[in-house]
Scaffold this active site. Structure first.
Site, PDB file in Angstrom:
ATOM      1  N   LYS A 185       0.855  -1.196   0.000  1.00 43.57           N
ATOM      2  CA  LYS A 185       0.000   0.000   0.000  1.00 43.57           C
ATOM      3  C   LYS A 185       0.885   1.238   0.000  1.00 43.57           C
ATOM      4  CE  LYS A 185      -1.622   2.774   2.868  1.00 43.57           C
ATOM      5  NZ  LYS A 185      -1.570   4.024   2.073  1.00 43.57           N
ATOM      6  N   GLY A 239       7.830   4.963   7.382  1.00 45.49           N
ATOM      7  CA  GLY A 239       7.011   6.161   7.565  1.00 45.49           C
ATOM      8  C   GLY A 239       7.320   6.804   8.899  1.00 45.49           C
ATOM      9  N   SER A 240       6.352   7.523   9.419  1.00 41.97           N
ATOM     10  CA  SER A 240       6.606   8.285  10.639  1.00 41.97           C
ATOM     11  C   SER A 240       6.597   7.380  11.873  1.00 41.97           C
ATOM     12  CB  SER A 240       5.558   9.375  10.787  1.00 41.97           C
ATOM     13  OG  SER A 240       4.294   8.791  10.935  1.00 41.97           O
ATOM     14  N   THR A 241       7.258   7.841  12.912  1.00 40.99           N
ATOM     15  CA  THR A 241       7.321   7.071  14.150  1.00 40.99           C
ATOM     16  C   THR A 241       5.924   6.935  14.754  1.00 40.99           C
ATOM     17  OG1 THR A 241       9.619   7.657  14.492  1.00 40.99           O
ATOM     18  CG2 THR A 241       8.396   7.031  16.455  1.00 40.99           C
ATOM     19  N   GLY A 244       4.224   4.235  12.979  1.00 37.84           N
ATOM     20  CA  GLY A 244       4.914   2.991  13.343  1.00 37.84           C
ATOM     21  C   GLY A 244       4.388   2.431  14.656  1.00 37.84           C
ATOM     22  N   GLU A 261      10.837   1.104   9.557  1.00 35.24           N
ATOM     23  CA  GLU A 261      11.862   2.087   9.185  1.00 35.24           C
ATOM     24  C   GLU A 261      11.232   3.461   9.413  1.00 35.24           C
ATOM     25  OE1 GLU A 261      14.863   1.459   8.414  1.00 35.24           O
ATOM     26  OE2 GLU A 261      14.784  -0.674   7.998  1.00 35.24           O
ATOM     27  N   CYS A 294      14.637  10.681   5.568  1.00 36.21           N
ATOM     28  CA  CYS A 294      14.706  10.276   6.972  1.00 36.21           C
ATOM     29  C   CYS A 294      16.129  10.299   7.503  1.00 36.21           C
ATOM     30  CB  CYS A 294      14.119   8.887   7.108  1.00 36.21           C
ATOM     31  SG  CYS A 294      14.849   7.733   5.945  1.00 36.21           S
ATOM     32  N   GLU A 393      11.330  15.669  14.286  1.00 34.58           N
ATOM     33  CA  GLU A 393      11.655  15.581  12.867  1.00 34.58           C
ATOM     34  C   GLU A 393      10.800  16.594  12.108  1.00 34.58           C
ATOM     35  OE1 GLU A 393      10.291  12.139  10.637  1.00 34.58           O
ATOM     36  OE2 GLU A 393      12.308  11.924   9.847  1.00 34.58           O
TER      37      GLU A 393
HETATM   38  P1  NAD Z   1       3.159   8.411   7.522  1.00 32.86           P
HETATM   39  O1  NAD Z   1       3.529   7.582   8.689  1.00 32.86           O
HETATM   40  O2  NAD Z   1       2.148   9.472   7.701  1.00 32.86           O
HETATM   41  O3  NAD Z   1       2.595   7.506   6.334  1.00 32.86           O
HETATM   42  C1  NAD Z   1       3.358   6.461   5.772  1.00 32.86           C
HETATM   43  C2  NAD Z   1       2.414   5.431   5.175  1.00 32.86           C
HETATM   44  O4  NAD Z   1       1.612   4.884   6.218  1.00 32.86           O
HETATM   45  C3  NAD Z   1       1.442   5.965   4.135  1.00 32.86           C
HETATM   46  O5  NAD Z   1       1.296   4.978   3.126  1.00 32.86           O
HETATM   47  C4  NAD Z   1       0.155   6.113   4.914  1.00 32.86           C
HETATM   48  O6  NAD Z   1      -1.005   6.038   4.104  1.00 32.86           O
HETATM   49  C5  NAD Z   1       0.235   4.906   5.836  1.00 32.86           C
HETATM   50  N1  NAD Z   1      -0.565   4.996   7.065  1.00 32.86           N
HETATM   51  C6  NAD Z   1      -0.924   6.090   7.766  1.00 32.86           C
HETATM   52  N2  NAD Z   1      -1.613   5.736   8.865  1.00 32.86           N
HETATM   53  C7  NAD Z   1      -1.691   4.383   8.861  1.00 32.86           C
HETATM   54  C8  NAD Z   1      -2.244   3.413   9.752  1.00 32.86           C
HETATM   55  N3  NAD Z   1      -2.879   3.760  10.870  1.00 32.86           N
HETATM   56  N4  NAD Z   1      -2.106   2.110   9.441  1.00 32.86           N
HETATM   57  C9  NAD Z   1      -1.449   1.720   8.332  1.00 32.86           C
HETATM   58  N5  NAD Z   1      -0.903   2.596   7.451  1.00 32.86           N
HETATM   59  C10 NAD Z   1      -1.020   3.903   7.720  1.00 32.86           C
HETATM   60  O7  NAD Z   1       4.526   8.982   6.972  1.00 32.86           O
HETATM   61  P2  NAD Z   1       4.726  10.021   5.789  1.00 32.86           P
HETATM   62  O8  NAD Z   1       4.399  11.364   6.296  1.00 32.86           O
HETATM   63  O9  NAD Z   1       4.032   9.493   4.565  1.00 32.86           O
HETATM   64  O10 NAD Z   1       6.309   9.890   5.529  1.00 32.86           O
HETATM   65  C11 NAD Z   1       7.253  10.641   6.199  1.00 32.86           C
HETATM   66  C12 NAD Z   1       7.877   9.835   7.325  1.00 32.86           C
HETATM   67  O11 NAD Z   1       8.517   8.671   6.802  1.00 32.86           O
HETATM   68  C13 NAD Z   1       8.975  10.595   8.040  1.00 32.86           C
HETATM   69  O12 NAD Z   1       8.821  10.440   9.429  1.00 32.86           O
HETATM   70  C14 NAD Z   1      10.249   9.912   7.576  1.00 32.86           C
HETATM   71  O13 NAD Z   1      11.330  10.003   8.458  1.00 32.86           O
HETATM   72  C15 NAD Z   1       9.797   8.519   7.399  1.00 32.86           C
HETATM   73  N6  NAD Z   1      10.699   7.776   6.502  1.00 32.86           N
HETATM   74  C16 NAD Z   1      11.519   6.827   7.050  1.00 32.86           C
HETATM   75  C17 NAD Z   1      12.412   6.145   6.235  1.00 32.86           C
HETATM   76  C18 NAD Z   1      13.333   5.095   6.806  1.00 32.86           C
HETATM   77  O14 NAD Z   1      13.785   4.251   6.042  1.00 32.86           O
HETATM   78  N7  NAD Z   1      13.622   5.088   8.094  1.00 32.86           N
HETATM   79  C19 NAD Z   1      12.453   6.402   4.870  1.00 32.86           C
HETATM   80  C20 NAD Z   1      11.609   7.364   4.358  1.00 32.86           C
HETATM   81  C21 NAD Z   1      10.713   8.035   5.193  1.00 32.86           C
END
Ligand code: NAD
Length: 491
Positions: A185, A239-241, A244, A261, A294, A393
Site C-alpha cells: 500500500k 514512515g513516521s514514528t 509505526g 523504518e 529520513c 523531525e
Molecule cells: P506516515 O507515517 O504518515 O505515512 C506512511 C504510510 O503509512 C502511508 O502509506 C500512509 O497512508 C500509511 N498509514 C498512515 N496511517 C496508517 C495506519 N494507521 N495504518 C497503516 N498505514 C497507515 O509517513 P509520511 O508522512 O508518509 O512519511 C514521512 C515519514 O517517513 C517521516 O517520518 C520519515 O522520516 C519517514 N521515513 C523513514 C524512512 C526510513 O527508512 N527510516 C524512509 C523514508 C521516510
C-alpha cells in the site's frame, strides 16, 4: 530536462489483474511543484484490500512460490528488466508526483533503485536456504541438525511518499526474492510510483497471480488492514514514528513480525580540526529533496571555538543553494510534497522562533516561486538541544546549528534524541572521527565523507527510528523464518 509524457498505470493490481476500485471511485494525483492535477488513480476500498490479502494468502499457501527459488529469481529479474524498459516513464512519474528533482533522480529516486532489483533477483537463487550443522550429543546419543530458512509468509508493506519508487522497490525486492507474497500500500500522495510497478508485474513478468498485490487508496486507514488482518504474517512499514507505533499496536493481537523504518533527527558533527571551509558549507545538502529524507543530517554540531565562523559559512551556503523547478538540473531541492507538509514545516519554523532560536536565513515561502509547496532553505542558530526544533523531525529544509564544548559534549548532544537513524562525523584525524562515530547510537553514520548507502548495506535505526534492517543480507533475512530440524545422526 524534458521528461517522457506521463502514461501511468492508474489501476490496482489484485490477484494478477489490473482493476479499478470495486466501487469505481478514484482520487486525484497532484504535482507539488506546479499544483497541477496530474490525473486520477483507483481509490482502493477496504474490500479491495481484503481481496488483495486473500489473494496473497492463497498464493502463499497453495503455490510453490516460496520453494521454487530458481523460478522466483527469474521472475524478479523479469521485474528488473521491465523496470529498465519503463525507466523513463518511472522517472516522469516520480518527478511529477513527488516533486523529485531530475538531478537527484539518478542515484536517489530512479536509476539506482531499479538496479537494486537485480541484487534481489540474484539473492533469490543464491541464498543458502538450508545449511547442515555439526552433529551434537543429547542424552547420550548423537543427532544431526539442519538449519533451514523459509519465507515468512504473507507480507503487508506500507510506504511513504518521500522517495516512493525506491521505498517500494526496497520492500518488493526482498519480499518477492525471499519467497513471501505481499500486498503493497503506497502513500496517497505518490500512488503511481506503485501502481505503475503493478502494470510491469502484470504485463512483463511471470509472477503468478496473487503473489504481488498493489492497492493504492486515499484513505490511510485502508492500510490498517495490513497490520491487523490475521492472514498477514509480517508487516513492513516505512514512515513516521507515530504511525509505526500504531502499526505495532494493531499487529500485537496476532503477534506479527513487525519491521519498521521510521523517522530521524541525525547529527552532523564537525570536530575542531576539520577543514571548515569545505565541510560546513556541505551542510546545505540537508536541503536536498526539500529535506524530505529520513537519514538527512538536520542538526549541525560545531565547536564553540569555531561557532561564528561556522554560522557565516553555513549562512552563505544556504543563501547560494539552488532550489525551485525540479526539472532544472541545477536544482537539488524542489517543493515539499503537499500544502499540509508546507504548513507543518512553516509551523516548526514559527515554533523555533518562539522558543528563542535565532533565524539566520530563510524561514518562509520563497517569493520568487508563485506555485508549488516550496519552503526557503532555512538555518537556525543558537538552538537549544532540548527545544522542539532540535528534537522533532521537521522533514523540511531546516537546519539547526548547535555549538559543543568538546568531543564528549558533541557525543552527548548527538545522542540526546529519541531517534538514531544516521549521522556524520568529520575531523582532520580519521581515528578521532571514527572513535566519535562509534559512540553515536545510530544505525548508519558517515565518517569523513564516507558513504554507507548501498543495496548491500543494512539500513535502519536505533531507538525510535525503527526495528530491523532494510537492504543487504540482514534486510533479506527480515523476510525469512528460521526452522531448526533435528535429524538422526549419520552413520
Ligand atoms: P506516515 O507515517 O504518515 O505515512 C506512511 C504510510 O503509512 C502511508 O502509506 C500512509 O497512508 C500509511 N498509514 C498512515 N496511517 C496508517 C495506519 N494507521 N495504518 C497503516 N498505514 C497507515 O509517513 P509520511 O508522512 O508518509 O512519511 C514521512 C515519514 O517517513 C517521516 O517520518 C520519515 O522520516 C519517514 N521515513 C523513514 C524512512 C526510513 O527508512 N527510516 C524512509 C523514508 C521516510
Amino acid at each position: 530536462m524534458a521528461l517522457v509524457p506521463l502514461a501511468p498505470e492508474t489501476r490496482n493490481l489484485i490477484d494478477g489483474k489490473l482493476v479499478p476500485a470495486s466501487n469505481g471511485n478514484t482520487f486525484q494525483n497532484q504535482n507539488p511543484a506546479t499544483e497541477e492535477i496530474l490525473g486520477e488513480v483507483a481509490d482502493g476500498t477496504k474490500d479491495d484490500m481484503l481481496a488483495a490479502v486473500d489473494a496473497a494468502r492463497r498464493a502463499f499457501d497453495e503455490s510453490d512460490w516460496s520453494e521454487n527459488h530458481e523460478f522466483r529469481a527469474k521472475c524478479v529479474r523479469q521485474l528488473y528488466e521491465g523496470m529498465l524498459e519503463e525507466k523513463e516513464q518511472l522517472r516522469s512519474i516520480v518527478v511529477n508526483e513527488a516533486g523529485a528533482c531530475v538531478s537527484l533522480s539518478g542515484f536517489m529516486h530512479v536509476d539506482n533503485p531499479i538496479e537494486m532489483m537485480a541484487y534481489w533477483a540474484d539473492k533469490a537463487a543464491s541464498y543458502p536456504y538450508e545449511q547442515p550443522m555439526s552433529q551434537v550429543e543429547f542424552a547420550g546419543s548423537l543427532h544431526g541438525r539442519l538449519l533451514r530458512r523459509e519465507a515468512a509468509g504473507v507480507v503487508g508493506a506500507i510506504t511513504p511518499w518521500n522517495v516512493p519508487l525506491y521505498l517500494n522497490i526496497a520492500k518488493l525486492g526482498p519480499a518477492l526474492a525471499s519467497g513471501c507474497t505481499l500486498v503493497l500500500k503506497p502513500a496517497p500522495d505518490t500512488p503511481w510510483s506503485a501502481t505503475h510497478l503493478g502494470k510491469i508485474i502484470a504485463e512483463k513478468t511471470d509472477i503468478p497471480a496473487g503473489v504481488c498485490n498493489i492497492v493504492a487508496s486515499s484513505d490511510h486507514l485502508t492500510g490498517e488492514i495490513l497490520s491487523s488482518d490475521p492472514r498477514i504474517d509480517l508487516v513492513t512499514f516505512t514512515g513516521s514514528t507515530a504511525t509505526g507505533r500504531r502499526i505495532m499496536e494493531c499487529a500485537a493481537p496476532t503477534l506479527k513480525k513487525v519491521f519498521l523504518e521510521l523517522g530521524g533527527k541525525s547529527a552532523n558533527i564537525v570536530l575542531d580540526d576539520a577543514k571548515f571551509e569545505a565541510v560546513v558549507p556541505a551542510a546545505a545538502f540537508s536541503c536536498s529533496h526539500g529535506g524530505q529524507g529520513c537519514a538527512i543530517t538536520t542538526r549541525l554540531l560545531v565547536p564553540r571555538t569555531r561557532y561564528e565562523q561556522s554560522l557565516e559559512l553555513v549562512k552563505t551556503a544556504f543563501e547560494n543553494w539552488n532550489y525551485g523547478d525540479p526539472l532544472d538540473p541545477a536544482n537539488l531541492q524542489g517543493p515539499l510534497i503537499s500544502k499540509r507538509q508546507q504548513e507543518r514545516v512553516l509551523g516548526y519554523i514559527e515554533k523555533g522562533k518562539q522558543e528563542g532560536a535565532r533565524l539566520l536565513t530563510g524561514g518562509g515561502k520563497p517569493s520568487h516561486l508563485e506555485k508549488g509547496w516550496f519552503v526557503e532553505p532555512t538555518v537556525f542558530a543558537d538552538v537549544d538541544p532540548d527545544s522542539t526544533i532540535a528534537q522533532e523531525e521537521i522533514f523540511g529544509p531546516v537546519l539547526c546549528v548547535i555549538p559543543f564544548e568538546d568531543d564528549d559534549d558533541a557525543v552527548r548532544i548527538a545522542n540526546n534524541s529519541v531517534y538514531g537513524l544516521s549521522g556524520a562525523v568529520t575531523s582532520g584525524d580519521l581515528d578521532r572521527a571514527l572513535s566519535v562515530a562509534k559512540r553515536i547510537r545510530t544505525g548508519t553514520i558517515s565518517v569523513n565523507g564516507g558513504q554507507w548507502f548501498h543495496v548491500d548495506s543494512p539500513f535502519g535505526g536505533y531507538k525510535q527510528s525503527g526495528l530491523g534492517r532494510e537492504n543487504g543480507l540482514q534486510g533479506f533475512e527480515e523476510y525469512l523464518e528460521t526452522k531448526m530440524i533435528g535429524l538422526p545422526a549419520k552413520g
